[in-house]
Design a protein around this motif. Structure first.
Motif, PDB file in Angstrom:
ATOM      1  N   GLU A 122     -15.497  -3.791   5.048  1.00 25.84           N
ATOM      2  CA  GLU A 122     -14.910  -4.218   6.317  1.00 25.84           C
ATOM      3  C   GLU A 122     -14.843  -3.070   7.316  1.00 25.84           C
ATOM      4  O   GLU A 122     -14.568  -1.916   6.964  1.00 25.84           O
ATOM      5  CB  GLU A 122     -13.504  -4.767   6.055  1.00 25.84           C
ATOM      6  N   THR A 123     -15.068  -3.400   8.590  1.00 23.55           N
ATOM      7  CA  THR A 123     -14.877  -2.443   9.683  1.00 23.55           C
ATOM      8  C   THR A 123     -13.615  -2.839  10.442  1.00 23.55           C
ATOM      9  O   THR A 123     -13.619  -3.822  11.204  1.00 23.55           O
ATOM     10  CB  THR A 123     -16.076  -2.451  10.647  1.00 23.55           C
ATOM     11  N   PRO A 124     -12.521  -2.129  10.248  1.00 30.11           N
ATOM     12  CA  PRO A 124     -11.262  -2.515  10.902  1.00 30.11           C
ATOM     13  C   PRO A 124     -11.320  -2.281  12.403  1.00 30.11           C
ATOM     14  O   PRO A 124     -12.125  -1.491  12.910  1.00 30.11           O
ATOM     15  CB  PRO A 124     -10.225  -1.587  10.246  1.00 30.11           C
ATOM     16  N   TYR A 167     -10.263  -9.460   6.189  1.00 33.76           N
ATOM     17  CA  TYR A 167      -9.135  -9.653   5.275  1.00 33.76           C
ATOM     18  C   TYR A 167      -8.202 -10.742   5.787  1.00 33.76           C
ATOM     19  O   TYR A 167      -7.648 -11.519   5.002  1.00 33.76           O
ATOM     20  CB  TYR A 167      -8.364  -8.347   5.101  1.00 33.76           C
ATOM     21  N   ARG A 211      -7.587  -6.081  10.500  1.00 27.12           N
ATOM     22  CA  ARG A 211      -8.609  -6.282   9.466  1.00 27.12           C
ATOM     23  C   ARG A 211      -9.128  -7.716   9.574  1.00 27.12           C
ATOM     24  O   ARG A 211      -8.607  -8.618   8.920  1.00 27.12           O
ATOM     25  CB  ARG A 211      -8.015  -6.031   8.076  1.00 27.12           C
ATOM     26  N   ASP A 241      -6.826  -3.246  -3.586  1.00 23.97           N
ATOM     27  CA  ASP A 241      -7.134  -3.171  -2.156  1.00 23.97           C
ATOM     28  C   ASP A 241      -7.153  -1.700  -1.734  1.00 23.97           C
ATOM     29  O   ASP A 241      -6.105  -1.077  -1.573  1.00 23.97           O
ATOM     30  CB  ASP A 241      -6.086  -3.948  -1.357  1.00 23.97           C
ATOM     31  N   ARG A 242      -8.358  -1.155  -1.545  1.00 23.34           N
ATOM     32  CA  ARG A 242      -8.513   0.273  -1.252  1.00 23.34           C
ATOM     33  C   ARG A 242      -8.651   0.569   0.238  1.00 23.34           C
ATOM     34  O   ARG A 242      -8.911   1.710   0.620  1.00 23.34           O
ATOM     35  CB  ARG A 242      -9.743   0.814  -1.978  1.00 23.34           C
ATOM     36  N   SER A 243      -8.487  -0.424   1.081  1.00 24.01           N
ATOM     37  CA  SER A 243      -8.626  -0.186   2.519  1.00 24.01           C
ATOM     38  C   SER A 243      -7.504   0.724   3.009  1.00 24.01           C
ATOM     39  O   SER A 243      -6.345   0.546   2.648  1.00 24.01           O
ATOM     40  CB  SER A 243      -8.572  -1.507   3.283  1.00 24.01           C
ATOM     41  N   LYS A 294       0.833  -1.211   0.000  1.00 23.19           N
ATOM     42  CA  LYS A 294       0.000   0.000   0.000  1.00 23.19           C
ATOM     43  C   LYS A 294       0.866   1.259   0.000  1.00 23.19           C
ATOM     44  O   LYS A 294       2.047   1.229   0.345  1.00 23.19           O
ATOM     45  CB  LYS A 294      -0.922   0.001   1.224  1.00 23.19           C
ATOM     46  N   ARG A 303      -3.480  -1.025   6.729  1.00 22.11           N
ATOM     47  CA  ARG A 303      -2.517  -1.905   6.087  1.00 22.11           C
ATOM     48  C   ARG A 303      -2.525  -3.315   6.684  1.00 22.11           C
ATOM     49  O   ARG A 303      -2.720  -4.292   5.980  1.00 22.11           O
ATOM     50  CB  ARG A 303      -1.106  -1.328   6.202  1.00 22.11           C
ATOM     51  N   SER A 325     -12.360  -4.567   1.157  1.00 22.45           N
ATOM     52  CA  SER A 325     -11.800  -3.237   1.426  1.00 22.45           C
ATOM     53  C   SER A 325     -12.888  -2.166   1.534  1.00 22.45           C
ATOM     54  O   SER A 325     -12.665  -1.106   2.134  1.00 22.45           O
ATOM     55  CB  SER A 325     -10.794  -2.859   0.338  1.00 22.45           C
ATOM     56  N   ARG A 326     -14.063  -2.436   0.962  1.00 22.30           N
ATOM     57  CA  ARG A 326     -15.166  -1.462   1.021  1.00 22.30           C
ATOM     58  C   ARG A 326     -16.098  -1.688   2.198  1.00 22.30           C
ATOM     59  O   ARG A 326     -16.631  -0.728   2.775  1.00 22.30           O
ATOM     60  CB  ARG A 326     -15.972  -1.510  -0.285  1.00 22.30           C
TER      61      ARG A 326
END
Length: 429
Positions: free
Chosen positions: A400-402, A348, A345, A335-337, A125, A340, A397-398
């Protein structure tokens, strides 16, 4: 990225000062791998595999240069020069041959772990996209070098591996047959093939070394990633590369050399194929043609296509095999999250471990005979491989709640004590 808190090289010895003023090599080494290069304080042992990859390349170059002095690049002499002259007549030739052959396997083990570490911790990233892209270029060059090197012993598997793999290029419309003839230097593997592959196999490791220099240069601009994925925020988040990580890397090198020596002295042929101790015979096809183990996942993808659909199945296989590697070039943008590390994540992380299992299954299928069961499993595993990068990762990546990220590397390492220390430092400043 500049590190204002980094130490600067100031030679005390008059001779070193004179050298540094005219050729700043001591300063370059100090700033690249010495106390002048600050690195995140929380790097774990998975960060050892960069130096191990460099060590593996050095081993391959040194042993390869000596082996090249005794290798006879002709269909009549290649097999005897490897299994006769080098193994029996050259002093320590057996050691050089086994170190070179098993060194290739160790190189790929190290690089595969290095790649999956990058996938897990998001090292592809921003702002490290160029580091990742150069790493994929190195991987491609390694694969080309290893394939050409596998042909050189001119055993049964070497000959038929070259015959089969180059044969897949003929599936490319219009120019396919021309490309295959150009690669082989004729219509079948022979003297011209050996000369071409030997020349390129000797040259490409030095090209790899050059790209590695660019890889390290690109890494030193933003600095190393770390297990949290949080960027360095100050001097409290870093330690000098030397002595902290030179000692840690030294331990990793010791473990690597123990495993490597065990492989050379006790299991030198374990990763090879017994058919390669039979001289190449164009009139006798082996029952099961298989490449070296580190190509098995891609070989499984190549064989997964068995039916024509718009394009011939063989062409689909070739496109999928190359596409499975080219996909890695686009990963930084798939991967737009903003987070990293997979440690923060949860979705992921599950997908990552499923991918690891999927690649292992592909490797198992690639090393197995082309029977219906293994082909079906290969098709399912290949479909998931592409779905992971093209569908699953972009969706995760769209949606997910990290988990919450630490405020700094120091806080992640020291907990509340680290956070208090940062606050106190800020207040003092």
């Amino acid at each position: 990225m500049s590190f204002p808190w980094a130490r600067h090289y100031e030679p005390k010895n008059p001779v070193m000062k004179w050298v540094d003023e005219r050729l700043p090599l001591p300063r370059f080494v100090y700033n690249a791998i010495g106390a002048g290069y600050p690195v995140p304080r929380n790097l774990n042992y998975f960060w050892n595999f960069g130096i191990l990859a460099g060590l593996s390349l050095v081993i391959q170059i040194v042993t390869g240069i000596v082996l090249a002095m005794h290798f006879h690049s002709s269909a009549a002499g290649a097999f005897d020069s490897v299994n006769g002259t080098i193994m029996r007549d050259v002093n320590a030739g057996w050691f050089l041959r086994f170190a070179h052959a098993n060194g290739a396997s160790m190189f790929f083990v190290v690089v595969y772990i290095h790649i999956f570490r990058g996938l897990h911790y998001g090292s592809y990233k921003a702002p490290r996209e160029m580091v990742w892209l150069l790493g994929v270029v190195i991987f491609l060059l390694m694969m080309a070098t290893a394939f050409m090197g596998y042909v050189l012993p001119w055993g049964q598997m070497s000959f038929w591996g070259a015959q089969v793999i180059t044969g897949f290029f003929s599936a490319i419309p219009v120019v396919g047959d021309w490309i295959r003839i150009w690669l082989l230097g004729g219509y079948a593997p022979d003297d011209a093939t050996l000369n071409r592959f030997f020349s390129l196999h000797y040259l490409l490791p030095f090209v790899i070394a050059g790209v590695i220099i660019l890889h390290i240069w690109a890494l030193h601009i933003p600095g190393s990633n770390n297990p949290t994925g949080v960027e360095v925020k100050g001097e409290q988040d870093t330690v000098p590369f030397h002595p902290y990580y030179t000692a840690k890397d030294g331990f990793g090198v010791g473990i690597f050399l123990i495993l490597f020596s065990t492989l050379i002295f006790f299991y030198p042929d374990y990763l090879g194929h017994p058919d390669n101790y039979i001289p190449a015979n164009p009139l006798s096809t082996p029952a099961h043609i298989v490449p070296e183990w580190y190509f098995w996942p891609f070989y499984a993808i190549l064989r997964a296509f068995t039916a024509d659909f718009i394009l011939p199945a063989k062409l689909w296989g070739v496109l999928a095999m190359f596409g499975s590697i080219l996909l890695l070039f686009f990963l930084p943008w798939l991967d737009r999250s903003p987070v990293r590390s997979a440690n923060y994540r949860p979705m992921y992380r599950v997908a990552f471990w499923v991918l690891v299992a999927d690649v292992l299954i592909l490797g198992w299928c690639g090393g197995s005979p082309a029977e219906p069961l293994y082909v079906i499993i290969s098709q399912i595993a290949a479909a998931y491989y592409f779905a992971h990068f093209l569908i699953i990762v972009p969706i995760i990546s769209r949606i997910e709640t990290p988990r919450p990220l630490p405020n700094s590397i120091t806080e992640a390492v020291l907990g509340d004590e680290g956070g208090s220390r940062i606050t106190a430092t800020a207040a003092t400043a």
